[in-house]
Design a protein around this motif. Sequence first.
Motif, PDB file in Angstrom:
ATOM      1  N   MET A 100       0.866  -1.180   0.000  1.00  0.00           N
ATOM      2  CA  MET A 100       0.000   0.000   0.000  1.00  0.00           C
ATOM      3  C   MET A 100       0.906   1.234   0.000  1.00  0.00           C
ATOM      4  N   ALA A 101       0.384   2.334  -0.527  1.00  0.00           N
ATOM      5  CA  ALA A 101       1.217   3.530  -0.677  1.00  0.00           C
ATOM      6  C   ALA A 101       1.252   4.393   0.580  1.00  0.00           C
ATOM      7  N   GLY A 102       0.347   4.138   1.503  1.00  0.00           N
ATOM      8  CA  GLY A 102       0.319   4.951   2.723  1.00  0.00           C
ATOM      9  C   GLY A 102      -0.358   6.296   2.525  1.00  0.00           C
ATOM     10  N   GLY A 125       4.798   4.673  -9.066  1.00  0.00           N
ATOM     11  CA  GLY A 125       5.953   3.796  -8.867  1.00  0.00           C
ATOM     12  C   GLY A 125       6.979   4.041  -9.957  1.00  0.00           C
ATOM     13  N   GLY A 126       8.178   3.511  -9.743  1.00  0.00           N
ATOM     14  CA  GLY A 126       9.227   3.753 -10.722  1.00  0.00           C
ATOM     15  C   GLY A 126       9.990   2.500 -11.107  1.00  0.00           C
ATOM     16  N   GLY A 127       9.452   1.337 -10.755  1.00  0.00           N
ATOM     17  CA  GLY A 127      10.098   0.067 -11.109  1.00  0.00           C
ATOM     18  C   GLY A 127       9.505  -0.502 -12.394  1.00  0.00           C
ATOM     19  N   ASN A 128       9.924  -1.707 -12.738  1.00  0.00           N
ATOM     20  CA  ASN A 128       9.430  -2.323 -13.973  1.00  0.00           C
ATOM     21  C   ASN A 128       7.917  -2.535 -13.965  1.00  0.00           C
ATOM     22  N   SER A 129       7.365  -2.843 -12.803  1.00  0.00           N
ATOM     23  CA  SER A 129       5.905  -3.056 -12.753  1.00  0.00           C
ATOM     24  C   SER A 129       5.178  -1.770 -13.120  1.00  0.00           C
ATOM     25  N   LEU A 158       6.316   0.801 -14.818  1.00  0.00           N
ATOM     26  CA  LEU A 158       6.561   1.162 -16.221  1.00  0.00           C
ATOM     27  C   LEU A 158       5.734   0.286 -17.154  1.00  0.00           C
ATOM     28  N   GLN A 159       5.675  -1.001 -16.850  1.00  0.00           N
ATOM     29  CA  GLN A 159       4.878  -1.894 -17.698  1.00  0.00           C
ATOM     30  C   GLN A 159       3.391  -1.564 -17.588  1.00  0.00           C
ATOM     31  N   ASP A 160       2.959  -1.248 -16.389  1.00  0.00           N
ATOM     32  CA  ASP A 160       1.555  -0.847 -16.218  1.00  0.00           C
ATOM     33  C   ASP A 160       1.258   0.397 -17.051  1.00  0.00           C
ATOM     34  N   ILE A 204       3.586   8.699 -11.950  1.00  0.00           N
ATOM     35  CA  ILE A 204       4.054   9.466 -10.790  1.00  0.00           C
ATOM     36  C   ILE A 204       5.128   8.672 -10.061  1.00  0.00           C
ATOM     37  N   HIS A 205       6.271   9.315  -9.866  1.00  0.00           N
ATOM     38  CA  HIS A 205       7.395   8.622  -9.229  1.00  0.00           C
ATOM     39  C   HIS A 205       8.107   9.586  -8.276  1.00  0.00           C
ATOM     40  N   ARG A 206       8.573   9.048  -7.173  1.00  0.00           N
ATOM     41  CA  ARG A 206       9.141   9.924  -6.138  1.00  0.00           C
ATOM     42  C   ARG A 206      10.539  10.442  -6.456  1.00  0.00           C
ATOM     43  N   ARG A 207      11.193   9.812  -7.427  1.00  0.00           N
ATOM     44  CA  ARG A 207      12.549  10.265  -7.777  1.00  0.00           C
ATOM     45  C   ARG A 207      12.577  10.790  -9.217  1.00  0.00           C
ATOM     46  N   GLY A 248      13.236   1.051 -13.021  1.00  0.00           N
ATOM     47  CA  GLY A 248      12.926   0.080 -14.084  1.00  0.00           C
ATOM     48  C   GLY A 248      13.761   0.301 -15.335  1.00  0.00           C
ATOM     49  N   GLU A 249      13.549  -0.562 -16.338  1.00  0.00           N
ATOM     50  CA  GLU A 249      14.381  -0.574 -17.545  1.00  0.00           C
ATOM     51  C   GLU A 249      14.265   0.705 -18.368  1.00  0.00           C
ATOM     52  N   ALA A 250      15.434   1.169 -18.859  1.00  0.00           N
ATOM     53  CA  ALA A 250      15.474   2.383 -19.691  1.00  0.00           C
ATOM     54  C   ALA A 250      14.620   2.221 -20.952  1.00  0.00           C
ATOM     55  N   VAL A 302      -1.346   1.533  -8.211  1.00  0.00           N
ATOM     56  CA  VAL A 302      -0.178   1.579  -7.325  1.00  0.00           C
ATOM     57  C   VAL A 302       0.708   0.386  -7.643  1.00  0.00           C
ATOM     58  N   ALA A 303       1.965   0.660  -7.980  1.00  0.00           N
ATOM     59  CA  ALA A 303       2.898  -0.411  -8.355  1.00  0.00           C
ATOM     60  C   ALA A 303       4.234  -0.139  -7.682  1.00  0.00           C
ATOM     61  N   ILE A 304       4.219  -0.187  -6.371  1.00  0.00           N
ATOM     62  CA  ILE A 304       5.451   0.135  -5.621  1.00  0.00           C
ATOM     63  C   ILE A 304       6.059  -1.122  -4.994  1.00  0.00           C
ATOM     64  N   GLY A 305       5.744  -2.254  -5.579  1.00  0.00           N
ATOM     65  CA  GLY A 305       6.329  -3.511  -5.121  1.00  0.00           C
ATOM     66  C   GLY A 305       5.326  -4.392  -4.376  1.00  0.00           C
ATOM     67  N   HIS A 306       5.711  -5.641  -4.216  1.00  0.00           N
ATOM     68  CA  HIS A 306       4.888  -6.622  -3.499  1.00  0.00           C
ATOM     69  C   HIS A 306       5.663  -7.145  -2.307  1.00  0.00           C
TER      70      HIS A 306
HETATM   71  P1  NAP Z   1      10.456  -2.421  -7.493  1.00  0.00           P
HETATM   72  O1  NAP Z   1      11.411  -2.716  -8.590  1.00  0.00           O
HETATM   73  O2  NAP Z   1      10.873  -2.673  -6.098  1.00  0.00           O
HETATM   74  O3  NAP Z   1      10.046  -0.898  -7.675  1.00  0.00           O
HETATM   75  C1  NAP Z   1       9.213  -0.280  -6.755  1.00  0.00           C
HETATM   76  C2  NAP Z   1       9.142   1.189  -7.123  1.00  0.00           C
HETATM   77  O4  NAP Z   1       8.210   1.785  -6.238  1.00  0.00           O
HETATM   78  C3  NAP Z   1      10.463   1.921  -6.975  1.00  0.00           C
HETATM   79  O5  NAP Z   1      10.610   2.834  -8.038  1.00  0.00           O
HETATM   80  C4  NAP Z   1      10.316   2.652  -5.659  1.00  0.00           C
HETATM   81  O6  NAP Z   1      10.921   3.912  -5.653  1.00  0.00           O
HETATM   82  C5  NAP Z   1       8.838   2.886  -5.578  1.00  0.00           C
HETATM   83  N1  NAP Z   1       8.370   2.891  -4.210  1.00  0.00           N
HETATM   84  C6  NAP Z   1       8.589   1.933  -3.249  1.00  0.00           C
HETATM   85  N2  NAP Z   1       7.951   2.250  -2.109  1.00  0.00           N
HETATM   86  C7  NAP Z   1       7.339   3.444  -2.352  1.00  0.00           C
HETATM   87  C8  NAP Z   1       6.512   4.286  -1.579  1.00  0.00           C
HETATM   88  N3  NAP Z   1       6.201   3.989  -0.304  1.00  0.00           N
HETATM   89  N4  NAP Z   1       6.018   5.412  -2.139  1.00  0.00           N
HETATM   90  C9  NAP Z   1       6.325   5.725  -3.421  1.00  0.00           C
HETATM   91  N5  NAP Z   1       7.091   4.963  -4.213  1.00  0.00           N
HETATM   92  C10 NAP Z   1       7.595   3.834  -3.686  1.00  0.00           C
HETATM   93  O7  NAP Z   1       9.056  -3.228  -7.648  1.00  0.00           O
HETATM   94  P2  NAP Z   1       8.340  -3.780  -8.967  1.00  0.00           P
HETATM   95  O8  NAP Z   1       8.303  -2.762 -10.021  1.00  0.00           O
HETATM   96  O9  NAP Z   1       7.058  -4.384  -8.499  1.00  0.00           O
HETATM   97  O10 NAP Z   1       9.287  -4.968  -9.417  1.00  0.00           O
HETATM   98  C11 NAP Z   1       9.629  -6.021  -8.517  1.00  0.00           C
HETATM   99  C12 NAP Z   1      10.662  -6.909  -9.178  1.00  0.00           C
HETATM  100  O11 NAP Z   1      10.066  -7.592 -10.282  1.00  0.00           O
HETATM  101  C13 NAP Z   1      11.826  -6.113  -9.745  1.00  0.00           C
HETATM  102  O12 NAP Z   1      12.976  -6.867  -9.622  1.00  0.00           O
HETATM  103  C14 NAP Z   1      11.462  -5.937 -11.199  1.00  0.00           C
HETATM  104  O13 NAP Z   1      12.557  -5.737 -12.042  1.00  0.00           O
HETATM  105  C15 NAP Z   1      10.773  -7.263 -11.462  1.00  0.00           C
HETATM  106  N6  NAP Z   1       9.850  -7.116 -12.574  1.00  0.00           N
HETATM  107  C16 NAP Z   1      10.298  -7.531 -13.790  1.00  0.00           C
HETATM  108  C17 NAP Z   1       9.479  -7.399 -14.871  1.00  0.00           C
HETATM  109  C18 NAP Z   1       9.960  -7.852 -16.196  1.00  0.00           C
HETATM  110  O14 NAP Z   1       9.245  -7.869 -17.139  1.00  0.00           O
HETATM  111  N7  NAP Z   1      11.203  -8.246 -16.284  1.00  0.00           N
HETATM  112  C19 NAP Z   1       8.225  -6.841 -14.747  1.00  0.00           C
HETATM  113  C20 NAP Z   1       7.792  -6.412 -13.500  1.00  0.00           C
HETATM  114  C21 NAP Z   1       8.633  -6.548 -12.408  1.00  0.00           C
HETATM  115  P3  NAP Z   1      12.520   4.066  -5.579  1.00  0.00           P
HETATM  116  O15 NAP Z   1      13.008   3.743  -6.951  1.00  0.00           O
HETATM  117  O16 NAP Z   1      12.688   5.489  -5.183  1.00  0.00           O
HETATM  118  O17 NAP Z   1      12.983   3.089  -4.543  1.00  0.00           O
END
Ligand code: NAP
Length: 302
Positions: free
Chosen positions: A114-116, A148-152, A154-156, A170-173, A178-180, A231-235
């Motif tokens: 959750m994003a809080g 969020g700013g990770g691959n999830s 970006l893909q979303d 929307i991303h905090r940095r 995620g991937e360029a 919201v895609a900030i990780g699982h």
């Molecule tokens: P992630 O890579 O951990 O990225 C989470 C993003 O959310 C980061 O940009 C982070 O910001 C941001 N974030 C985290 N907590 C936050 C908060 N409280 N408030 C605001 N922003 C917050 O998670 P993910 O994108 O779910 O990916 C998880 C893993 O699966 C990664 O290893 C990813 O590469 C992989 N994945 C791979 C694929 C693929 O197709 N290969 C697809 C999806 C996911 P900061 O950058 O500032 O920390």
Amino acid sequence: MYDIIIIGGGPAGLTAATYARRAGKTVLCIEKSGFGGQITWSPKVENFPSVESISGMELGDLMMAQAEHQGAEFELDEVLEIIDCGAVKQVKTEFGGVFEAKAVIVATGAKPKMAGIPDEESYLGAGLCFCALCDGAFYKGRPAAVYGGGNSALQDAVLLSDLCSKVYLIHRRSTFRGEAKLVQALEKKSNVEFVTESTVSALSGDGELRSITVTDAAGNKREIEVDALFVAIGHAPDNAAFAQLLELDSAGYAESGEDCYTKTPGVFVAGDCRKKTVRQLTTACADGSAAALAACKYIDEL
Ligand code: NAP
């Protein structure tokens, strides 16, 4: 004593319960919050084979009813510990229950973080989403945001940019984790706007989400009209309590093969809590059936 205790009452756990009962095993399924799991947050499910469209809540209810009809038993309680006594596993719960089984299937899932944001829980299923693949189509032609700013994330955003009238990423940095290549693909989209160095600070609506407020690093606020925030900030998996019996990867997911065996004989894992590449409703159900059949085989060979 039960043959199999299943920890987690989402699609993986409920499918495991149905399969194990149909194989003639006694089954107790223990769920800590709500049977149906994550899927109950989806307003509509349109990617489950044979069902054109159904609410996640209804699908979860149907899965539970099917397992119940087959004779599975259920407890609403949180499992705190599994004690491995060899051929018998003891399962201890928050409300003081001590249950025994020959095999245990851990199907505790993984929760999107959750994003809080204040009041965010009241927008679950009403515009606050965690799966663009599952729910993106409901916002076709409407404005949406991804957080969020990770691959999830970006893909979303890529997926939603083909569906939605406008997508705010929307991303905090200022740079993305995620991937360029994905960032570059998004930069080429005319309906995608990057809102970086910003956090989502508020949600507004009339029961359904209508706008979000973002706050930048300097404290400036901007209200953006959107019908959905993905919201895609990780699982985070829910496996920590079982760390002694499971081999966990650095993110906390349980290592296992497609057969759902773990390093502990008689303990199996199924669904999103397992280390895997695709976490979908269908793959959770597939795991549930595989884990149940593996557990039945294990018991039959005891
Ligand atoms: P992630 O890579 O951990 O990225 C989470 C993003 O959310 C980061 O940009 C982070 O910001 C941001 N974030 C985290 N907590 C936050 C908060 N409280 N408030 C605001 N922003 C917050 O998670 P993910 O994108 O779910 O990916 C998880 C893993 O699966 C990664 O290893 C990813 O590469 C992989 N994945 C791979 C694929 C693929 O197709 N290969 C697809 C999806 C996911 P900061 O950058 O500032 O920390």
